[in-house]
Design a protein around this motif. Structure first.
Motif, mmCIF file in Angstrom:
data_model
loop_
_atom_site.group_PDB
_atom_site.id
_atom_site.type_symbol
_atom_site.label_atom_id
_atom_site.label_comp_id
_atom_site.label_asym_id
_atom_site.label_seq_id
_atom_site.Cartn_x
_atom_site.Cartn_y
_atom_site.Cartn_z
ATOM 1 N N ILE A 67 2.584 9.268 -3.387
ATOM 2 C CA ILE A 67 1.430 9.907 -4.240
ATOM 3 C C ILE A 67 2.098 10.668 -5.467
ATOM 4 N N ALA A 68 3.103 11.372 -5.066
ATOM 5 C CA ALA A 68 3.819 12.267 -5.803
ATOM 6 C C ALA A 68 4.445 11.244 -6.999
ATOM 7 N N CYS A 69 5.060 10.239 -6.616
ATOM 8 C CA CYS A 69 5.736 9.270 -7.605
ATOM 9 C C CYS A 69 4.604 8.573 -8.370
ATOM 10 N N GLY A 70 3.553 8.337 -7.624
ATOM 11 C CA GLY A 70 2.565 7.763 -8.666
ATOM 12 C C GLY A 70 2.113 8.719 -9.701
ATOM 13 N N MET A 71 1.918 9.817 -9.297
ATOM 14 C CA MET A 71 1.452 10.942 -10.171
ATOM 15 C C MET A 71 2.590 11.086 -11.422
ATOM 16 N N GLU B 63 12.837 24.724 -14.853
ATOM 17 C CA GLU B 63 12.430 25.860 -15.322
ATOM 18 C C GLU B 63 11.007 25.523 -16.205
ATOM 19 N N GLY B 64 9.780 26.041 -15.791
ATOM 20 C CA GLY B 64 8.766 25.977 -16.821
ATOM 21 C C GLY B 64 8.158 24.389 -17.016
ATOM 22 N N GLN B 65 8.774 23.572 -16.165
ATOM 23 C CA GLN B 65 8.508 21.908 -16.426
ATOM 24 C C GLN B 65 7.257 21.762 -15.569
ATOM 25 N N ASP B 66 6.165 20.800 -15.864
ATOM 26 C CA ASP B 66 5.203 20.265 -14.948
ATOM 27 C C ASP B 66 5.959 19.818 -13.939
ATOM 28 N N PHE B 67 5.455 19.979 -12.553
ATOM 29 C CA PHE B 67 6.062 19.414 -11.459
ATOM 30 C C PHE B 67 5.078 19.326 -10.437
ATOM 31 N N ILE B 68 5.389 18.031 -9.634
ATOM 32 C CA ILE B 68 4.315 17.629 -8.579
ATOM 33 C C ILE B 68 4.926 18.016 -7.372
ATOM 34 N N SER B 69 4.573 18.916 -6.382
ATOM 35 C CA SER B 69 4.953 19.779 -5.393
ATOM 36 C C SER B 69 4.742 18.676 -4.036
ATOM 37 N N VAL B 70 5.797 18.194 -3.388
ATOM 38 C CA VAL B 70 5.590 17.512 -2.079
ATOM 39 C C VAL B 70 5.266 18.607 -1.013
ATOM 40 N N ALA B 71 4.401 18.667 -0.528
ATOM 41 C CA ALA B 71 3.614 20.040 0.199
ATOM 42 C C ALA B 71 3.883 19.569 1.547
ATOM 43 N N ASP C 284 11.673 23.979 -2.345
ATOM 44 C CA ASP C 284 11.142 25.297 -2.362
ATOM 45 C C ASP C 284 12.210 26.411 -2.104
ATOM 46 N N LEU C 285 12.972 26.093 -0.999
ATOM 47 C CA LEU C 285 14.168 27.197 -1.017
ATOM 48 C C LEU C 285 15.295 27.119 -1.860
ATOM 49 N N LEU C 286 15.435 25.779 -2.240
ATOM 50 C CA LEU C 286 16.601 25.734 -3.712
ATOM 51 C C LEU C 286 16.000 26.542 -4.648
ATOM 52 N N MET C 287 14.742 26.320 -5.126
ATOM 53 C CA MET C 287 13.878 26.954 -6.264
ATOM 54 C C MET C 287 14.264 28.701 -6.293
ATOM 55 N N GLU C 288 13.966 29.057 -5.073
ATOM 56 C CA GLU C 288 14.023 30.547 -4.745
ATOM 57 C C GLU C 288 15.597 31.010 -5.074
ATOM 58 N N GLU C 289 16.676 30.229 -4.398
ATOM 59 C CA GLU C 289 18.016 30.433 -4.477
ATOM 60 C C GLU C 289 18.231 30.514 -6.044
ATOM 61 N N HIS C 290 17.860 29.641 -6.811
ATOM 62 C CA HIS C 290 18.180 29.402 -8.201
ATOM 63 C C HIS C 290 17.326 30.228 -9.066
ATOM 64 N N LYS C 291 16.416 30.990 -8.572
ATOM 65 C CA LYS C 291 15.150 31.636 -9.441
ATOM 66 C C LYS C 291 14.713 30.782 -10.438
ATOM 67 N N VAL C 292 14.260 29.607 -10.207
ATOM 68 C CA VAL C 292 13.543 28.561 -10.972
ATOM 69 C C VAL C 292 12.006 28.706 -10.428
ATOM 70 N N ARG C 293 11.258 28.758 -11.812
ATOM 71 C CA ARG C 293 9.913 28.399 -11.415
ATOM 72 C C ARG C 293 9.300 27.244 -12.237
ATOM 73 N N PRO C 294 9.171 26.394 -11.568
ATOM 74 C CA PRO C 294 8.682 24.951 -12.363
ATOM 75 C C PRO C 294 6.851 25.240 -12.078
ATOM 76 N N ARG C 295 6.384 24.644 -13.215
ATOM 77 C CA ARG C 295 4.851 24.810 -13.376
ATOM 78 C C ARG C 295 4.297 23.817 -12.346
ATOM 79 N N ILE C 296 3.571 24.029 -11.511
ATOM 80 C CA ILE C 296 3.129 23.156 -10.441
ATOM 81 C C ILE C 296 1.742 22.860 -10.779
ATOM 82 N N ARG C 297 1.543 21.412 -11.233
ATOM 83 C CA ARG C 297 0.518 20.779 -11.688
ATOM 84 C C ARG C 297 -0.250 20.200 -10.703
ATOM 85 N N ALA C 298 0.339 19.772 -9.659
ATOM 86 C CA ALA C 298 -0.187 19.292 -8.501
ATOM 87 C C ALA C 298 0.428 19.318 -7.147
ATOM 88 N N GLU C 299 -0.196 18.890 -6.137
ATOM 89 C CA GLU C 299 0.991 18.874 -4.694
ATOM 90 C C GLU C 299 0.079 17.881 -4.045
#
Length: 322
Positions: A243-247, A204-212, A222-237
């Protein structure tokens, strides 16, 4: 009458054709220097060797040997012919060696296509171990998304592939691999790195790299975040977990990826933690339905399946890193 004439002509034609036994006798004599030695090499009598050579000369209509003092001395024409014969024997020897390699699982060729998550680390490491006992195996590894893997296998460009979708296609054989669990990856100095297990609420509120898309991991996350009503702060995708691990290692934020890529990148800049509730996904091995697997392909698949199983859900990776 016509059939009888044709049969006579065929018998005459066969009589004019040289055979492999004559060539073997010719080569053995050139290499050994005498009809007696050639006979011992071939396991036949000396008169049998002489008869084979006489038949060869008659059919070729070339004088191959001078009879001098009871010895057969090769003519210049014989040595020219021998060079061609030796080329043929070298080719046959190579064919026999390749067949023996295949029979004893030492040789062959493999063309493998897999998802990038596997093609970067897990697959090359596995292939290197697999080929230790098969030094003459030629292998080509390709990393690409599932639809391209499917296309390459169906069209014969690869012997087998690893995909992330349950394709229904008449042109392939499809074998599901054991389910594996997604893991959380974090910068080593991130506050969440102190936790042994990461839960959805932690993002929740954490900087996050999304695997698109087209990643199945990103879709399930994404489905799990919706189910738990959690919103990370998407910094990149990015569509690629490497690439996600490199970031993540560069400090952009956190991510949830497959355990294969996470293991490849874990170290001083990135830590891996179990992610709960367990988010599983399954990959599969595909081969062309109309192309029977060679022994080397079948062995590769069996060994790959066994190694892959070490990542199954019940054996999900333990925390790694500082």
């Amino acid at each position: 009458m016509r059939r009888s004439c044709r049969n006579v002509m065929l018998r005459r034609e066969r009589a004019r054709m040289i055979n492999s036994r004559q060539i073997e006798a010719f080569r053995a004599l050139i290499l050994s220097g005498s009809a007696t030695s050639a006979a011992n090499f071939l396991g036949v009598s000396q008169p049998a060797v002489s008869r084979l050579l006489q038949d060869l000369e008659r059919q070729l209509r070339i004088k191959l040997f001078q009879r001098t003092g009871g010895r057969l001395v090769p003519t210049g024409d014989a040595m020219i012919l021998y060079r061609e014969v030796e080329r043929s024997f070298v080719g046959l020897t190579r064919i026999e060696r390749v067949a023996a390699d295949l029979r004893e699982r030492r040789g062959g060729a493999l063309r493998v296509a897999a998802l990038p998550a596997l093609a970067v680390g897990f697959l090359p490491e596995f292939a290197a171990d697999f080929m230790i006992q098969r030094p003459t195996v030629d292998i080509a590894l390709h990393g690409m998304n599932s639809p391209f893997v499917l296309d390459w296998v169906i069209n014969g460009q690869c012997d087998l592939g690893v995909v992330g979708h349950n394709f229904q296609h008449a042109g392939i054989n499809f074998e599901m691999l054991p389910p594996v669990a997604a893991v959380a990856v974090l910068p080593s100095r991130h506050p969440l790195a102190d936790k042994e297990v990461i839960a959805p609420e932690d993002f929740e509120g954490q900087d996050f790299i999304s695997v698109a898309a087209p990643s199945l991991i990103g879709y399930k996350f994404d489905l799990l975040m919706e189910e738990h009503k959690v919103r990370p702060r998407i910094r990149a995708e990015t569509p690629l977990t490497m690439i996600a691990c490199g970031m993540v290692a560069a400090g952009f934020g956190c991510a949830v990826v497959d355990p294969f890529t996470a293991k490849r990148y874990s170290g001083t800049s990135l830590v891996v933690r179990p992610f709960r509730p367990t988010t599983t996904f399954q990959w599969a091995i595909i081969t062309a339905a109309l192309a029977p697997d060679s022994m080397i392909v079948a062995e590769f698949i069996a060994a790959f399946r066994q190694t892959f199983a070490s990542y199954r859900v019940e054996d999900s990776p333990r925390p790694t890193g500082p």
